[in-house]
Design an enzyme around this catalytic site. Structure first.
Site, short mmCIF file in Angstrom:
data_model
loop_
_atom_site.label_atom_id
_atom_site.label_comp_id
_atom_site.label_asym_id
_atom_site.label_seq_id
_atom_site.Cartn_x
_atom_site.Cartn_y
_atom_site.Cartn_z
N GLY A 235 38.94 32.22 36.53
CA GLY A 235 39.50 30.96 37.01
C GLY A 235 41.01 30.99 37.04
CB SER A 236 43.49 28.29 37.21
OG SER A 236 43.41 27.60 35.98
NE ARG A 237 49.35 33.90 35.95
CZ ARG A 237 50.48 34.49 36.38
NH1 ARG A 237 51.62 34.30 35.73
NH2 ARG A 237 50.47 35.25 37.45
N GLY A 240 42.96 29.72 31.87
CA GLY A 240 42.66 30.97 31.19
C GLY A 240 43.54 31.19 29.97
CD GLU A 257 38.55 38.11 38.49
OE1 GLU A 257 37.38 38.42 38.28
OE2 GLU A 257 38.97 37.65 39.57
CB CYS A 294 39.71 36.97 42.41
SG CYS A 294 37.97 37.29 42.61
#
Lengths: 527, 527
Positions: A235-237, A240, A257, A294
């Site tokens: 998912g999103s940084r 994450g 990821e 991604c």
């Protein structure tokens, strides 16, 4: 208040919830009718408790039965494919065909079947025997796995059916899936097929569990729960990194990821040799899934010359011609739009697009930006921020040294591609750029776009931080991806009959590869 | 102010320092004459900068030359063994013979030679080829490695000569060693042998660098430095957790070996069968290196019966008879003493010892404590805190279920041992306890004490948190330990001549194992 039930302990139970949510059809903006619960902490606690028992029971389940479950699940998905595909289309706006029906669903059942084959084969556990010292080791299941699936692949990366799920189950662990709230009904349908397969194959009831949504603080608490073995997140940084901190604070492995801009370097010889072909591949890759992959190429690197300008013209033309596909959500649209704006603020120029597109639903104009190498380098990381959607930035450098510097300043990415002339005209440029790029990415490609991640034992869908949280693991590719869900265990001087089957002198399974006294041997060779 | 020089960029340079420190002889309490610098940040910065260049250069160095360096270094250590052993004896108080001269030094050069063989063989990189899709992957060096060595093994775990060093170099990385300040002169002598070997074999000058000491904040800054690839640390839990947080905050992998109490379960049948033999093995293991081993048995678990009491009497007797060996430092002594006192406060009873011993130097009485299972369980984690030194806690349970509960409550450990009767009398107890214990440890032993960690490809010197920071990796055992110092890299569609040698269709090295299309093949088999 009525809401869908959560899958805990093998049953569809009423959730502990105070709030509900509904999905939307992002292609129309219409709110869908089903209500789903935002689970309270009690649901997490119950799921972890049940998973803990299932983990215990799974230890005495033969790999053959785990494989049978994965295969039954794949069959069940295929039997209900029409309904699942239709629902996913409604919740994600992704095209039924080819994307959902002909690509993603087949990929998903293929992953489940590859995982089944790997569980059955047994080689994934990397059994290593030192027969002289009687020291033996292998990877064994690590315990309950929590999988957070992303918004962009409702099947292939879904917490309850995707690659992480398949790898975690194949390694012998129960999974607690946290469904993505943008496709809850799709997840419910998949989880029901999984539940049926659990019953059919007699696995522990809590082998597969699913919760739809959680308050952020409960998500953080869940990843640090002592009963959880390991966490996988795509998912999103931002999300994450929060989970990463919580898991690591609790001493728990977590595989994330998070983000990647997937630079594609187009060398001048290649552009001169096959301009139309490259332009075609590039726009198809950039606009696939409205750029919400991604591995979507968010960054094109070129040297200033007429063929580079020609390529940009071609891309711009197709970007203008193709009608924008819906993004996955209204917040996805606003985040993408803000991302494009901040690239402009950081020095990039709009070539085409840049605005929110006409509805219905949540669409953004196909957007191409450009910048000079100087602008890119001056912007620090601002022009390296992933813009999740149908936008791509082209950086045109004056000299090769600028490209080298850009590569040197690059953050960790999943992929990096280099297109070079077949004639050999770009070879010295390639040699100048490839080593640096290779160290910044998990996968280096030649003359190939990064989208379309093959499920191969040699795949690395991973890479240096911040693309992922550990550069030694892949999220795609069986059996390698399974190692994330296992712990290394050693047996020193342990009596033969007490060893796990895979570490005994003689094993029944004829297909398992083991490293015995320094040589890889397949069981069948030793009979 | 005069102080020893630090090894940076291939030269013994004057350190940037404001403070110095001196080691002590812990067997006498005498302060040794050499002064060593506490490096300022500028030394770290210079070392990382030089290491970064060395990492770059090492990429084009053939594995054969790296192997040659490791072997030259091993030979150099052997040539200077007398001086190195004498110095280590002076700085650590550990006996010259057998420990330093006949055990630890041979183990250290053996590790270096095993690492050389692994670098030469190439199989460690786990090359995986999918020839049909032309996707290929392998592990490659990750970049500069910072190794923090512990106080207790001046050679075998030294940052500049030990297992982490050998594995990191063999994987193709430069090492920045942070010497342990309790044995700086030993580290200096070793580093000088390494430097000479670097020159002899023509490796990049900064392949091996060493700093003696750092302010805590500089240590934290160093592990998060963007130029550092990965960090390895062996030492206390408190220091380890600080470094862990700093590295993880920077998105960097860090491998820590922090603490372990290494439970030894002595089942009644075994105790009845061979009481004297077990007592002997146990005291030898507990008192080896004055109990300052990462695998020292700090916890004995037994069932209440006469042979358990008999065993405790035997242990107590030998603990009283043997004169206490020196601990490594005065702070080690005070920490150990505080640890014993806090165990008493948490409910344990002293059987023998418990006090600081007569000098010269820093010695603590050989100490045996005991507790009931009820006391142990009631104390939460207080009786699981590692007491680093010659103290052991015996827990005597009334019924097997209590032992099971203790195992269930246990934190992660490096090892767990079970002694059981050869007659089979303990088999059902074994079956009851082993599965739970195996999940709490990295290595399960039968009828064997955990000290003496064999350097075997099948070894796991690792385990669940908080024994280490990741349950999937071992710090001992070549080639497995090397993977910690590598990143997984994939080549997708890359042209044959551009691939790393190990991923080409045909390779020159006849000894490398590769996984080709699902089968492990040794290069020689394919010619």
């Amino acid at each position: 208040m009525d809401a869908a039930r959560v899958l805990i302990g093998g049953e569809w139970r009423e959730a502990n919830f105070k709030k509900t949510f509904q999905a939307q059809n992002p292609a129309t903006g219409e709110t869908l009718s089903h209500a789903f619960p935002v689970s309270e902490w009690a649901d997490c606690e119950a799921a972890v408790h049940a998973a803990d028992e299932a983990a215990e029971q799974l230890r005495s389940v033969a790999p053959e039965r785990i494989a049978a479950f994965l295969e039954a699940y794949a069959r069940n998905i295929e039997s209900s494919a029409d309904q699942i595909v239709r629902t996913a289309h409604e919740e994600t706006g992704l095209p039924i065909t080819p994307r959902l029906k002909d690509v993603e669903l087949p990929r998903t059942v293929n992953q489940l079947r590859q995982a089944a084959a790997a569980a059955r084969e047994g080689s994934w556990a990397r059994a290593t025997l030192d027969t002289e010292k009687n020291i033996r080791s292998c990877f064994e299941p690590i315990g309950p796995v929590v999988v957070f699936g992303p918004n962009n692949f409702p099947f292939a990366f879904n917490g309850v059916s995707g690659g992480d799920f398949a790898a975690a189950i194949a390694a012998g662990n129960p999974v607690i899936a946290k469904a993505h709230p943008l496709h809850p009904e799709t997840s419910r349908l998949l989880a029901e097929e999984a539940r049926k397969a659990v019953v059919e194959t007699g696995l522990p009831a809590a082998t597969v569990q699913m919760i739809y949504h959680l308050a952020n603080e409960d998500g953080l608490k869940l990843v640090g729960h002592p009963g959880v073995g390991v966490v996988a997140f795509t998912g999103s940084r931002a999300a994450g990194l929060h989970l990463k901190r919580a898991a690591e604070e609790a001493g728990k492995p977590i595989y994330l990821e998070m983000s990647s801009i997937n630079p594609v370097v187009l060398l001048p010889g290649a552009l001169a040799e096959r301009p139309a072909e490259i332009a075609q591949e590039l726009v198809d890759s950039c606009l696939a899934g409205a750029g919400q992959f991604c591995t979507s190429p968010n960054l094109i690197l070129m040297l200033e010359n007429p063929s580079a300008e020609e390529l940009l013209d071609r891309i711009a033309k197709v970007f203008q011609e193709r009608s924008p596909q819906p993004l996955l959500s209204s917040s996805g649209l606003s985040q993408m739009h803000a991302g494009v704006q901040s690239q402009v603020e950081a020095g990039a120029t709009l070539v085409t697009g840049g605005g929110v597109a006409q509805g219905p639903g949540y669409r953004h104009e196909n957007t191409l930006l450009r910048a000079t190498a100087g602008q890119f380098l001056a912007a620090g990381h601002a022009l390296q921020r992933e813009v999740f959607g149908n936008a791509t930035l082209a950086v045109v450098a004056d000299v090769p040294e600028e490209l080298q510097e850009i590569v040197g300043q690059m953050e960790g990415n999943l992929t990096g591609s280099i297109y070079s002339a077949k004639s050999g005209a770009d070879d010295s440029l390639y040699t100048q750029l490839a080593p640096g790029l290779s160290r910044k990415v998990g996968r280096l490609l030649n003359d190939k776009m990064p989208t379309g991640v093959a499920v191969s034992p040699a795949m690395n869908h991973g890479g240096p931080y911040p693309a992922t949280s550990h550069p030694g693991f892949t999220a795609v590719g069986i059996p390698a991806a399974m190692i994330r869900f296992a712990a290394l265990r050693c047996y020193d001087g342990v009596r033969q009959e007490r060893l796990p089957d895979i570490l005994k002198d003689k094993i029944d399974n004829p297909s398992t590869w083991r490293s015995i006294d320094g040589a890889w041997v397949r069981a069948m060779e030793r009979g």
